[in-house]
Design a protein around this motif. Structure first.
Motif, short mmCIF file in Angstrom:
data_model
loop_
_atom_site.label_atom_id
_atom_site.label_comp_id
_atom_site.label_asym_id
_atom_site.label_seq_id
_atom_site.Cartn_x
_atom_site.Cartn_y
_atom_site.Cartn_z
N GLY A 98 0.78 -1.22 0.00
CA GLY A 98 0.00 0.00 0.00
C GLY A 98 0.82 1.27 0.00
N PHE A 99 2.04 1.20 -0.52
CA PHE A 99 2.89 2.38 -0.61
C PHE A 99 2.53 3.20 -1.85
CE2 PHE A 99 5.19 0.27 2.56
CZ PHE A 99 6.22 1.07 3.03
N ALA A 100 3.03 4.42 -1.90
CA ALA A 100 2.94 5.21 -3.12
C ALA A 100 3.66 4.46 -4.24
CB ALA A 100 3.57 6.58 -2.92
N PRO A 101 3.25 4.65 -5.49
CA PRO A 101 3.91 3.94 -6.60
C PRO A 101 5.43 4.12 -6.56
CG PRO A 101 1.97 5.08 -7.39
CD PRO A 101 2.15 5.52 -5.97
N ALA A 102 6.13 3.03 -6.79
CA ALA A 102 7.59 3.05 -6.81
C ALA A 102 8.05 2.36 -8.09
CB ALA A 102 8.17 2.35 -5.58
N GLN A 103 9.27 2.62 -8.48
CA GLN A 103 9.80 2.00 -9.69
C GLN A 103 11.20 1.48 -9.44
OE1 GLN A 103 9.60 5.65 -12.16
NE2 GLN A 103 11.84 5.46 -12.37
N SER A 104 11.55 0.46 -10.19
CA SER A 104 12.89 -0.11 -10.06
C SER A 104 13.92 0.85 -10.63
CB SER A 104 12.97 -1.45 -10.78
OG SER A 104 12.69 -1.28 -12.16
N PHE A 105 15.15 0.65 -10.26
CA PHE A 105 16.24 1.51 -10.72
C PHE A 105 17.55 0.74 -10.56
CE2 PHE A 105 15.70 2.16 -6.20
CZ PHE A 105 16.98 2.18 -5.70
N THR A 106 18.59 1.26 -11.13
CA THR A 106 19.93 0.73 -10.93
C THR A 106 20.76 1.79 -10.23
OG1 THR A 106 19.81 -0.63 -12.93
CG2 THR A 106 22.01 -0.19 -12.02
N PRO A 107 21.30 1.50 -9.05
CA PRO A 107 22.12 2.50 -8.37
C PRO A 107 23.30 2.95 -9.25
CG PRO A 107 21.63 0.67 -6.90
CD PRO A 107 21.17 0.26 -8.26
N ASP A 108 23.73 4.16 -9.03
CA ASP A 108 24.90 4.65 -9.76
C ASP A 108 26.16 3.92 -9.31
OD1 ASP A 108 23.90 7.23 -11.30
OD2 ASP A 108 22.94 7.21 -9.33
N ARG A 109 26.12 3.38 -8.10
CA ARG A 109 27.27 2.65 -7.57
C ARG A 109 26.79 1.57 -6.62
NH1 ARG A 109 31.49 5.14 -3.08
NH2 ARG A 109 32.93 3.37 -2.99
N TRP A 110 27.09 0.32 -6.95
CA TRP A 110 26.89 -0.75 -5.99
C TRP A 110 28.04 -0.70 -4.98
CZ3 TRP A 110 22.32 -2.98 -6.14
CH2 TRP A 110 21.66 -3.16 -7.35
N LEU A 111 27.74 -1.02 -3.74
CA LEU A 111 28.76 -0.94 -2.69
C LEU A 111 29.20 -2.33 -2.25
CD1 LEU A 111 27.23 1.91 -0.51
CD2 LEU A 111 29.13 2.08 -2.15
N HIS A 112 30.45 -2.40 -1.74
CA HIS A 112 31.03 -3.66 -1.30
C HIS A 112 31.74 -3.46 0.04
CE1 HIS A 112 30.74 -3.85 -5.73
NE2 HIS A 112 30.31 -5.07 -5.48
N ASP A 113 31.94 -4.56 0.73
CA ASP A 113 32.60 -4.51 2.02
C ASP A 113 33.96 -3.84 1.89
OD1 ASP A 113 32.29 -5.54 4.85
OD2 ASP A 113 34.26 -6.34 4.37
N GLY A 114 34.22 -2.85 2.75
CA GLY A 114 35.48 -2.15 2.71
C GLY A 114 35.49 -0.88 1.88
N ASP A 115 34.41 -0.64 1.13
CA ASP A 115 34.30 0.61 0.36
C ASP A 115 34.18 1.80 1.31
OD1 ASP A 115 34.45 -0.62 -2.08
OD2 ASP A 115 32.31 -0.49 -2.52
N THR A 116 34.35 2.98 0.75
CA THR A 116 34.15 4.23 1.47
C THR A 116 33.16 5.09 0.70
OG1 THR A 116 36.39 4.19 2.39
CG2 THR A 116 35.26 6.32 2.39
N VAL A 117 32.22 5.70 1.40
CA VAL A 117 31.31 6.67 0.78
C VAL A 117 31.65 8.04 1.35
CG1 VAL A 117 29.45 5.06 0.26
CG2 VAL A 117 29.49 6.18 2.49
N ARG A 118 31.48 9.08 0.53
CA ARG A 118 31.91 10.42 0.93
C ARG A 118 30.88 11.47 0.55
NH1 ARG A 118 36.60 7.82 -0.86
NH2 ARG A 118 38.32 7.80 0.66
N PHE A 119 30.81 12.52 1.35
CA PHE A 119 30.07 13.73 1.01
C PHE A 119 30.72 14.85 1.81
CE2 PHE A 119 28.17 11.94 4.73
CZ PHE A 119 27.81 13.02 5.53
N GLY A 120 30.81 16.02 1.22
CA GLY A 120 31.53 17.10 1.89
C GLY A 120 32.91 16.62 2.29
#
Length: 217
Positions: A98-120
């Motif tokens: 009963g959620f609002a309509p959603a659609q599938s997508f492909t992330p711009d980056r799949w993540l893996h153990d040991g990766d680092t994500v950054r912002f600012g």
């Protein structure tokens, strides 16, 4: 790092807005829905969104991600690729619950153990913690001693493993081998409910506390 939590969707899912206090750039973790509220909160905080991070592929955690990414013109990073089957069926899951309509997508980056994500000027370590879903990841900020754990661990509980490709033994191993070694002082933000610390859960969690695990040994 500034953290603002919004409970989104009918499942009261903890969507986190992470702000770099130096640059005012931000990342949004698990925007499951209520996109207008998330955008309004970003504006109210005077933050500049740069990334969307996803812990796993369940609809209440990522259902709003593609719309938010389009509106903000930011990339989506995560989860790990084993959750692709969940993301591929988002439209069906949204209808089922009963959620609002959603659609599938492909992330711009799949993540893996040991990766680092950054912002600012902020960086967070990625820990692959399967069990609730096979591609579930956790984000750990070493400087702030904070982990965003999605549905791996809760205050007084653990994530469900009765969904497709869930695995109870794997979930317990993820908590014991990936989360506990980070330190008992770590504050964690779960996907639902209040924050806690790894130390508190090791002392009293009836599913994965030290006493509970010792009884299973």
């Amino acid at each position: 790092m500034q953290i603002t939590v919004l409970a989104v969707t009918m499942f009261a899912q903890n969507c986190s807005i992470l702000g770099c206090e130096i640059t005012r750039e931000a990342a949004i973790v698990d925007p499951g829905g209520d996109v207008e509220r998330i955008v309004a909160q970003l504006d109210a905080l005077a933050l500049v969104p740069k990334k969307i991070f996803l812990t796993h592929g369940h609809v209440d955690h990522c259902g709003g991600a593609p719309e938010l990414a389009r509106r903000l013109k930011v990339p989506i990073e995560g989860p790990q690729e084993a959750d692709a089957f969940w993301i591929d069926h988002l439209a069906e899951a949204a209808r089922q619950f009963g959620f609002a309509p959603a659609q599938s997508f492909t992330p711009d980056r799949w993540l893996h153990d040991g990766d680092t994500v950054r912002f600012g000027r902020q960086s967070m370590q990625v820990l692959h913690c399967p069990g609730h879903t096979p591609g579930h990841v956790v984000f750990f900020h070493a400087g702030e001693r904070i982990a965003i754990v999605g549905d791996v661990l809760f205050a007084g509980s653990i994530g469900r493993t009765d969904f497709p490709r869930g695995n109870h033994a794997q979930l317990l191993a993820s908590i014991r081998n990936k989360l506990w070694p980070l330190g008992s002082d770590i504050t964690f933000l779960p996907g639902h409910g209040p924050v806690s610390t790894f130390g508190a859960e090791r002392r009293a969690n009836p599913f994965v506390g030290d006493l509970a695990l010792a009884k299973r040994a």
